[in-house]
Design a protein around this motif. Structure first.
Motif, PDB file in Angstrom:
ATOM      1  N   GLU A 127      17.147 -28.614 -19.447  1.00  0.00           N
ATOM      2  CA  GLU A 127      18.347 -27.753 -19.399  1.00  0.00           C
ATOM      3  C   GLU A 127      17.915 -26.274 -19.517  1.00  0.00           C
ATOM      4  O   GLU A 127      18.668 -25.190 -19.259  1.00  0.00           O
ATOM      5  CB  GLU A 127      19.072 -28.081 -20.388  1.00  0.00           C
ATOM      6  N   MET A 128      16.774 -26.044 -20.171  1.00  0.00           N
ATOM      7  CA  MET A 128      16.412 -24.623 -20.432  1.00  0.00           C
ATOM      8  C   MET A 128      16.204 -23.808 -19.295  1.00  0.00           C
ATOM      9  O   MET A 128      16.642 -22.601 -19.257  1.00  0.00           O
ATOM     10  CB  MET A 128      15.077 -24.419 -21.399  1.00  0.00           C
ATOM     11  N   GLU A 130      18.034 -24.148 -16.158  1.00  0.00           N
ATOM     12  CA  GLU A 130      19.145 -23.429 -15.641  1.00  0.00           C
ATOM     13  C   GLU A 130      19.695 -22.749 -16.533  1.00  0.00           C
ATOM     14  O   GLU A 130      20.523 -21.890 -16.161  1.00  0.00           O
ATOM     15  CB  GLU A 130      20.259 -25.019 -15.350  1.00  0.00           C
ATOM     16  N   ASP A 131      19.542 -22.755 -17.906  1.00  0.00           N
ATOM     17  CA  ASP A 131      20.314 -21.800 -18.785  1.00  0.00           C
ATOM     18  C   ASP A 131      19.665 -20.471 -18.477  1.00  0.00           C
ATOM     19  O   ASP A 131      20.397 -19.623 -18.784  1.00  0.00           O
ATOM     20  CB  ASP A 131      19.940 -22.517 -20.277  1.00  0.00           C
ATOM     21  N   TYR A 134      21.282 -18.778 -15.582  1.00  0.00           N
ATOM     22  CA  TYR A 134      22.385 -18.434 -15.875  1.00  0.00           C
ATOM     23  C   TYR A 134      22.427 -17.180 -16.772  1.00  0.00           C
ATOM     24  O   TYR A 134      23.135 -16.195 -16.556  1.00  0.00           O
ATOM     25  CB  TYR A 134      23.272 -19.370 -16.489  1.00  0.00           C
ATOM     26  N   PHE A 135      21.390 -17.065 -17.666  1.00  0.00           N
ATOM     27  CA  PHE A 135      21.458 -16.015 -18.635  1.00  0.00           C
ATOM     28  C   PHE A 135      20.979 -14.710 -17.872  1.00  0.00           C
ATOM     29  O   PHE A 135      21.438 -13.689 -18.101  1.00  0.00           O
ATOM     30  CB  PHE A 135      20.309 -16.359 -19.512  1.00  0.00           C
ATOM     31  N   ARG A 138      23.778 -13.311 -16.178  1.00  0.00           N
ATOM     32  CA  ARG A 138      24.809 -12.653 -17.009  1.00  0.00           C
ATOM     33  C   ARG A 138      24.167 -11.330 -17.349  1.00  0.00           C
ATOM     34  O   ARG A 138      24.950 -10.214 -17.623  1.00  0.00           O
ATOM     35  CB  ARG A 138      25.162 -13.370 -18.255  1.00  0.00           C
ATOM     36  N   SER A 156      13.012 -19.011 -23.822  1.00  0.00           N
ATOM     37  CA  SER A 156      14.072 -20.004 -23.800  1.00  0.00           C
ATOM     38  C   SER A 156      13.874 -21.274 -24.030  1.00  0.00           C
ATOM     39  O   SER A 156      14.595 -22.105 -24.753  1.00  0.00           O
ATOM     40  CB  SER A 156      14.474 -20.300 -22.025  1.00  0.00           C
ATOM     41  N   TRP A 160      16.243 -23.392 -26.949  1.00  0.00           N
ATOM     42  CA  TRP A 160      16.563 -24.677 -26.924  1.00  0.00           C
ATOM     43  C   TRP A 160      16.037 -25.822 -27.784  1.00  0.00           C
ATOM     44  O   TRP A 160      16.587 -26.869 -28.279  1.00  0.00           O
ATOM     45  CB  TRP A 160      16.356 -25.210 -25.236  1.00  0.00           C
ATOM     46  N   LYS A 163      18.605 -25.566 -30.468  1.00  0.00           N
ATOM     47  CA  LYS A 163      19.811 -25.858 -30.033  1.00  0.00           C
ATOM     48  C   LYS A 163      19.952 -27.586 -30.531  1.00  0.00           C
ATOM     49  O   LYS A 163      20.933 -27.887 -30.831  1.00  0.00           O
ATOM     50  CB  LYS A 163      20.099 -25.688 -28.776  1.00  0.00           C
TER      51      LYS A 163
END
Length: 330
Positions: A127-128, A130-131, A134-135, A138, A156, A160, A163
């Motif tokens: 997931e990191m 894709e995150d 996206y980050f 932004r 990243s 994660w 998280k």
């Protein structure tokens, strides 16, 4: 020759969605944007590669097959290795294990650089990645060089880790409540799974920290600028993730030891109660067995001696109950 290679790579990229390739080309334009054309400043991200993807990496990009095989090994530790003009950096990243009910684990993420080529390979969905994409959109992230992107990947992964550790902490609290209500094998096995995950996290984070120190010492030799603040953030996040994982592991270990003592104590209490019941029931059985054949003088059994034996048995049983109550065995 270079333009011909780029055309061939672009051709493969155009058809990758139709043949199931998991190769994505990301260019840094106000954040990482997916593109169909390969160029030297493109980040090539490969997730769960198949044989065709590996063939493209080996034949079109010239990635050493030994590097690809090393990254495929799920037990590979964080390290840096060089071959020809390629540099391979392996870090351990947190992932979800779908085969274990969306539980957590770690997997190697390979970062390959050669000149302007930048390739990441992971045989698991992380997931990191894709995150981070996206980050970057932004924050309108602009890639400076390979070292800058490597540090962002490390940062990243540490974020994660934190998280997933928060989710594991929630699982520990839920497991503690379940253990207080019902001590079954399922609850204990769940705690053991969490403990195993924390051990993997701690081991991976320690390896990443050692790798970061080696990478940090080699940065001045690369003659490429790097962000000191970003490097410091990576060190802080990585250390915080490791300390948090250690704290959760210690708490879980203490909780498991406490519940093991509670279970052992409950077993002792049950055994004492069963022993007390056995002793109380032994009195009338013993008396009846001893006097049973000596009470019958005639065909009439309802004699005064019979009532005396019954009264004695009841009295001894009451005394036994009183004694064990006093000792808190009942």
């Amino acid at each position: 020759m270079a333009s011909a290679v780029q055309e061939i790579i672009g051709f493969f990229t155009f058809f990758r969605n139709f043949v199931g390739y998991m190769i994505k080309y990301l260019v840094s334009k106000n954040g990482y944007q997916e593109t169909r054309e390969y160029s030297d400043d493109v980040w090539v991200n490969v997730t769960t590669p198949n044989r065709r993807d590996i063939a493209i990496l080996e034949n079109e990009f010239g990635v050493p097959l030994s590097f690809i095989n090393d990254i495929e090994d799920n037990e590979e530790r964080p390290r840096v290795e060089y071959e020809d003009d390629w540099r391979m950096i392996i870090i351990r990243v947190p992932i979800k294990l779908k085969e274990e009910g969306d539980f957590f684990g770690t997997a190697p993420l390979g970062i390959l650089t050669s000149g302007e080529k930048f390739i990441t390979i992971c045989h698991h969905e992380a997931e990191m990645i894709e995150d981070l994409v996206y980050f970057s959109r932004r924050k309108s992230f602009q890639r400076k060089n390979a070292n800058d992107l490597i540090l962002h990947l490390m940062l990243s992964s540490s974020v994660w880790y934190m998280k997933y550790l928060k989710r594991l902490n929630a699982e520990i609290k839920d497991g503690e409540k379940n253990l207080q209500k019902s001590i079954r094998n399922e609850e204990l096995l769940e705690m053991m799974r969490i403990e195993r995950t924390l051990v993997h996290f701690i081991t991976s984070l320690r390896g990443n920290e050692l790798l970061l120190q080696k990478f940090k010492s080699a940065l001045p030799k690369t003659n490429k600028p790097f962000d000191d603040d970003l490097l410091e953030d990576v060190e802080i996040e990585m250390q915080q993730a490791r300390v948090t994982a250690n704290v959760h592991s210690d708490i879980l270990t203490g909780m498991m030891d406490a519940f093991a003592a509670v279970i052992s104590n409950n077993v002792n209490v049950i055994m004492k109660r069963l022993t007390s019941f056995s002793i109380v029931l032994m009195f009338p059985t013993l008396i009846a067995s001893y006097f049973g054949m000596n009470l019958e003088k005639t065909s009439e059994i309802w004699t005064p001696e019979f009532y005396l034996v019954i009264a004695g048995s009841v009295l001894l049983s009451i005394l036994g109950v009183w004694f064990f109550k006093k000792k808190n065995w009942l």
